[in-house]
Structure formats: structure tokens, C-alpha cells
Design a protein around this motif. Structure first.
Motif, short mmCIF file in Angstrom:
data_model
loop_
_atom_site.label_atom_id
_atom_site.label_comp_id
_atom_site.label_asym_id
_atom_site.label_seq_id
_atom_site.Cartn_x
_atom_site.Cartn_y
_atom_site.Cartn_z
N PHE A 129 21.97 -11.59 -20.84
CA PHE A 129 21.48 -12.75 -21.72
C PHE A 129 21.86 -12.43 -23.03
O PHE A 129 22.46 -11.39 -23.30
N PRO A 130 22.33 -13.68 -23.83
CA PRO A 130 23.05 -13.53 -25.07
C PRO A 130 22.35 -12.51 -26.15
O PRO A 130 21.17 -12.75 -26.09
N GLY A 131 23.04 -11.44 -26.78
CA GLY A 131 22.63 -10.76 -27.69
C GLY A 131 21.86 -9.51 -27.23
O GLY A 131 21.20 -8.81 -27.72
N ARG A 132 22.09 -9.13 -25.68
CA ARG A 132 21.37 -8.13 -25.11
C ARG A 132 21.70 -6.75 -25.59
O ARG A 132 20.70 -6.14 -26.06
N ASP A 133 22.80 -6.47 -25.72
CA ASP A 133 23.50 -5.12 -26.21
C ASP A 133 22.89 -5.06 -27.85
O ASP A 133 22.47 -3.87 -28.07
N ALA A 134 23.01 -5.91 -28.63
CA ALA A 134 22.53 -5.78 -29.92
C ALA A 134 21.18 -5.66 -30.27
O ALA A 134 20.57 -4.78 -31.06
N LEU A 135 20.14 -6.32 -29.27
CA LEU A 135 18.92 -6.32 -29.44
C LEU A 135 18.58 -4.73 -28.75
O LEU A 135 17.51 -4.28 -29.41
N VAL A 140 16.33 0.54 -29.89
CA VAL A 140 16.54 2.20 -29.96
C VAL A 140 16.74 2.33 -31.37
O VAL A 140 16.21 3.85 -31.57
N ALA A 141 17.32 1.67 -32.31
CA ALA A 141 17.22 2.39 -33.65
C ALA A 141 16.12 2.79 -34.32
O ALA A 141 16.05 3.39 -35.36
N THR A 142 14.83 1.92 -33.76
CA THR A 142 13.92 2.32 -34.22
C THR A 142 13.21 3.83 -34.02
O THR A 142 12.47 4.21 -34.78
N ILE A 143 13.86 4.43 -33.03
CA ILE A 143 13.27 5.78 -33.17
C ILE A 143 13.72 6.66 -34.31
O ILE A 143 12.96 7.62 -34.51
N GLY A 180 11.36 5.79 -24.23
CA GLY A 180 11.00 5.66 -22.58
C GLY A 180 11.75 4.59 -22.19
O GLY A 180 12.68 4.61 -21.28
N VAL A 181 12.31 3.48 -23.09
CA VAL A 181 13.25 2.36 -22.60
C VAL A 181 14.59 2.92 -22.53
O VAL A 181 15.37 2.65 -21.45
N PHE A 182 15.00 3.70 -23.51
CA PHE A 182 16.30 4.16 -23.31
C PHE A 182 16.52 5.35 -22.45
O PHE A 182 17.65 5.23 -21.55
#
Length: 304
Positions: A129-135, A140-143, A180-182
């Protein structure tokens, strides 16, 4: 001039006829490898002893009387084994309630993180979906964002939702985790895309592919995530300290801390007995899931 003919026997033929090779012909690097491996084992043994020494001291201190725990010089073994310390921690504190609350939180948070983390990871790894990698990078940056930076507004939010001073506050705080998502996404990327394509051709929905194919294949990653989440939740102190004010809701770490504060003359032998009891569930979980944990961490960093 006479020429001397030298018969050279190939290595495989020498082994076939039982001819021993010349010791001088052995490669010099083999001896160096043996020495290096021996030094590595020595270093690892020393590191293991250094890491296990505090646990050994804690166990031995739980079997000492109050005056012998911090004696100088240090006595590694008790002169008299005081087994009553493990009885006193059960009779003088509400440790059964602490264990129950901590177990409920650890199991619930672990189950929710595995569910939400694996589901979100499947979306990031298999759905385009559009913007998947950026999202994903933003999530992940919230870690890297420390919890202390948004701890106060989060407390105000949960207080306005009337879930403060309940176990639901800790569950809602830790039910979702970027790590966990990562971890699950990295493992999903090692699964061939052909399996998902074949399942789609057979009529499975994306939910069915995630539930019936991806989850059974990701047992090592799920075990790794479960182990890490369970240990972090069991050892959490700051979260219960902020949200759980009712003594009937205290966790193991919070209860032991208040047990020390409530005594004028602390019996450290009894306290260390409680600490040993708090470590036992973590040790059991880690021993049971050690093989899956190592496999999950190793395969989560591979692609293809």
C-alpha cells in the motif's frame, strides 16, 4: 648424469593403504586454531562465572540470617542454612497476590503483543500500500523515544479514561510494541512469497494466510517475542509504581519494594528469599524457550 625418481603417493591413496602422514606436514594453522579456541572457551567460562556470581550470592543470602547477609568479609556460604526465610516471606507478606497480579499481566501482555505484533508485521511484509515503508520506519523509530518523554500525558489520558489504578492500565500500555512488529516482520520476510501466492490461488484471504500459514511457520520468532515480552513485563517496576496504587493490585517488584519500606528493621534474608522466588518463573520460561529463542533471533536477521 643419473636422475633420481621420487614416488609421490596422493593423500587419498596414503589414507587407503594406511600410510600415516608426516607430522611435520600438518598445517601450522591447526595448532593456532586450537589455542585460539581454548582461549575463547576460557574467556566464555570466566564471563559465565561473572554473570552467575550475583545469582549465587542472592540464593545463598536467602538462606542466611539477617546479620550474616552483609557480613565483612563476605561469607559465600551460610554457616547455618535458614530455610525459614522462605516460610516467613509467605507469612509476613502478601506475596501470593503479587505473584498472581504479575502473572496475569505478564501472560496477558505477552499474548496481546504476539497477536498485534504478528498481525501488523504481516501487513507490513505482505500487503503493498502507498507509504508502507515510510510508515514502518516511522513506527519502528518510536523504539528510540524514551517512555519518560510521554509518560505524563499518557498518565493523564488513562486517568481520564478511568483505567488508572487498575490492571487494565498496564495491559493497555504494553499491548502494542514496535519491537515485536520489527522482529516478526524480519522473520516473515524469510518466508517465500510463493506460499502466500499459492494460498491466494486456493481462495484463502489475507487473514487466513496469516492465521493458517504464517503463524505456524513463525514459531521460533513467536517464542522469542514471547520470552522477551514476558521477562520485561514481569520485571517492570516503573509502570506499576505509577498506575497501581491499591495494594491488592501490586506486582512482584512493587510489592517487594514496599515490603522493604514497611519494615523498620529489614530482614534481608527474608527479602532475598522473595527475590529468589521472583526469579524462578523467568528462569523456567527461559529454560523452556531457550532453543526457540536462539533460533528466532538468528533467523529474524536473515532475508531470502
Amino acid at each position: 648424469m643419473s636422475e633420481t625418481m621420487t614416488l609421490v603417493t596422493p593423500p587419498r591413496r596414503r589414507e587407503r593403504f594406511g600410510i600415516e602422514p608426516n607430522p611435520r606436514s600438518r598445517p601450522a594453522g591447526r595448532g593456532r586454531n586450537t589455542v585460539g579456541r581454548t582461549l575463547l572457551y576460557v574467556v566464555l567460562i570466566i564471563a559465565a562465572v561473572a554473570m552467575l556470581t550475583p545469582f549465587f550470592w542472592m540464593i545463598m543470602s536467602s538462606l542466611k540470617d539477617a546479620n550474616s547477609v552483609f557480613s565483612v568479609p563476605v561469607r559465600w556460604l551460610p554457616e547455618v542454612f535458614v530455610w525459614d526465610n522462605y516460610v516467613d516471606i509467605w507469612t509476613r507478606s502478601d506475596i501470593l497476590t503479587w505473584i498472581r497480579n504479575t502473572l496475569v499481566l505478564s501472560v496477558t501482555v505477552t499474548a496481546l503483543q504476539v497477536l498485534t505484533g504478528s498481525f501488523a508485521a504481516y501487513g507490513f511484509s505482505r500487503i503493498r500500500f502507498p507509504g508502507r515503508d515510510a510508515l514502518f520506519l516511522l513506527y519502528v523509530a518510536t523504539i528510540a523515544v524514551p517512555w519518560q518523554s510521554y509518560m505524563i500525558p499518557q498518565f493523564i489520558l488513562l486517568s481520564n479514561a478511568n483505567v488508572a489504578n487498575t490492571l487494565w492500565s498496564i495491559i493497555l500500555l504494553q499491548a502494542f510494541g514496535a519491537f515485536g512488529v520489527f522482529l516478526m516482520k524480519q522473520f516473515y520476510e524469510t518466508v517465500p512469497e510463493d506460499l502466500s501466492e499459492a494460498a491466494r490461488l486456493d481462495g484463502l484471504s489475507e487473514y487466513g494466510i496469516w492465521w493458517r500459514i504464517m503463524l505456524p511457520l513463525s514459531v521460533p520468532a513467536i517464542a522469542s517475542l514471547s520470552l522477551l515480552t514476558f521477562v520485561n513485563t514481569w520485571n517492570d517496576y516503573l509502570g506499576p509504581l505509577i498506575y497501581l496504587r491499591d495494594p491488592s493490585l501490586w506486582t512482584m517488584q512493587l510489592g517487594l519494594n514496599n515490603f522493604v519500606a514497611s519494615l523498620y528493621d529489614v530482614d534481608y534474608g527474608v527479602l532475598f528469599a522473595g527475590l529468589v522466588i521472583s526469579v524462578v518463573p523467568i528462569a523456567v520460561v527461559f529454560l523452556l524457550g531457550q532453543r526457540f529463542f536462539v533460533e528466532g533471533i538468528a533467523t529474524s536477521g536473515m532475508k531470502g
